[in-house]
Design a protein around this motif. Structure first.
Motif, PDB file in Angstrom:
ATOM      1  N   ASN A 105       0.822  -1.212   0.000  1.00 54.68           N
ATOM      2  CA  ASN A 105       0.000   0.000   0.000  1.00 54.68           C
ATOM      3  C   ASN A 105       0.858   1.265   0.000  1.00 54.68           C
ATOM      4  OD1 ASN A 105      -2.630  -1.232   0.087  1.00 54.68           O
ATOM      5  ND2 ASN A 105      -2.179  -1.833   2.192  1.00 54.68           N
ATOM      6  N   ARG A 108       2.827   1.535  -3.591  1.00 55.57           N
ATOM      7  CA  ARG A 108       1.978   1.989  -4.684  1.00 55.57           C
ATOM      8  C   ARG A 108       2.005   3.511  -4.805  1.00 55.57           C
ATOM      9  NH1 ARG A 108      -2.950  -2.076  -3.146  1.00 55.57           N
ATOM     10  NH2 ARG A 108      -2.387  -3.825  -4.514  1.00 55.57           N
ATOM     11  N   ASP A 153       2.020  -9.965  -3.132  1.00 48.93           N
ATOM     12  CA  ASP A 153       2.243  -8.563  -2.798  1.00 48.93           C
ATOM     13  C   ASP A 153       3.731  -8.272  -2.626  1.00 48.93           C
ATOM     14  OD1 ASP A 153      -0.418  -7.959  -2.919  1.00 48.93           O
ATOM     15  OD2 ASP A 153      -0.755  -7.965  -0.749  1.00 48.93           O
ATOM     16  N   SER A 156       5.291  -7.964  -6.025  1.00 46.20           N
ATOM     17  CA  SER A 156       4.947  -6.666  -6.626  1.00 46.20           C
ATOM     18  C   SER A 156       5.796  -5.554  -6.028  1.00 46.20           C
ATOM     19  CB  SER A 156       3.460  -6.369  -6.412  1.00 46.20           C
ATOM     20  OG  SER A 156       2.643  -7.316  -7.073  1.00 46.20           O
ATOM     21  N   SER A 157       6.003  -5.610  -4.718  1.00 45.59           N
ATOM     22  CA  SER A 157       6.807  -4.591  -4.056  1.00 45.59           C
ATOM     23  C   SER A 157       8.261  -4.650  -4.509  1.00 45.59           C
ATOM     24  CB  SER A 157       6.725  -4.753  -2.532  1.00 45.59           C
ATOM     25  OG  SER A 157       5.432  -4.433  -2.056  1.00 45.59           O
TER      26      SER A 157
END
Length: 252
Positions: A105, A108, A153, A156-157
């Motif tokens: 979060n 992003r 996640d 993605s990070s």
């Protein structure tokens, strides 16, 4: 006898803690005047009356003092709805440290991190959960909500972090911690006089991320607790596993 000892101990404890000093002083003066008056009437009535009036006045003033305020814990212990924009929290920062299981979060919002920190020559440290630590991942799967897959996640990070490291300007470093400490942590300017941080606690099997509680602490509010959490992050950073490209290459 025991009752008298308890009474004297209570007085001693109050004096040490600075409680009810006025009442004890007035009582002491009244007792002394009473004893002198009984033994020998050497104290003029005007002095006695003055002492009595002074005592009454002090006690009346004492009754006007405001009662000890009960802190509003809802203003200190907050949920996700009270978060402001990340760009506001990191605005003007020279150094920012992040830790979270995936930080998806936050990452992003890499554009805000770039504009507010990296483009101005600042530095960023990032710690994620180590996806290669099966035990640590198992614990987090029990703690966190099940809406997103943690490993996805994290991958993605990692892609975001690799892109951030290619940017010119400031510096970006990251690594992995082997197990969950039970909280996420963001620290802004850990060595600065305006240092500030946020700790968010995971709880146990929260169904939604919005249910988590967090606390914001500035160095000016509490140097002790600010430095405590600063040290916690430093210990995590020192024990980190440095990144490799295994996960990104294999996609596992």
């Amino acid at each position: 006898m025991q009752g008298l000892l308890r009474f004297l101990r209570r007085i001693g404890s109050d004096v040490v803690e600075g409680k009810n000093i006025e009442a004890y002083v007035i009582s002491f003066v009244a007792v002394v005047l009473a004893i002198i008056g009984v033994i020998d009437d050497v104290v003029p009535d005007s002095v006695k009356f003055a002492a009595i009036l002074a005592g009454i006045a002090l006690l009346l003033v004492k009754t006007t003092e405001p009662e000890e305020a009960i802190p509003d814990m809802d203003a200190v212990l907050r949920d996700r709805q009270s978060y402001g924009p990340l760009r506001d929290f990191i605005s003007g920062a020279q150094e920012v440290w992040f830790y979270g299981p995936s930080l998806i979060n936050i990452l992003r919002q890499e554009g805000d991190i770039k504009r507010e920190v990296l483009d101005k020559g600042g530095s960023v440290r990032v710690l994620l959960q180590d996806p290669q630590s099966d035990l640590g991942m198992h614990v987090l799967y029990q703690q966190l909500d099940k809406i997103h897959d943690l490993k996805d996640d994290i991958r993605s990070s990692l892609r975001v972090l690799d892109n951030m490291q290619a940017w010119t300007g400031g510096s970006v470093e990251y690594g992995f911690v082997p197990y969950s400490p039970g909280f996420s942590l963001t620290i802004v300017d850990p060595d600065g006089k305006n240092g500030r941080l946020i700790i968010e606690f995971y709880g146990f099997q929260n169904e939604l991320i919005t249910e988590r509680m967090h606390i914001e602490i500035t160095r000016q509010q509490s140097q002790y607790w600010f430095e405590y959490w600063d040290k916690q992050y430093k210990l995590m950073w020192e024990s980190r596993r440095k990144p490799d490209t295994t996960l990104l290459q294999s996609g596992s």
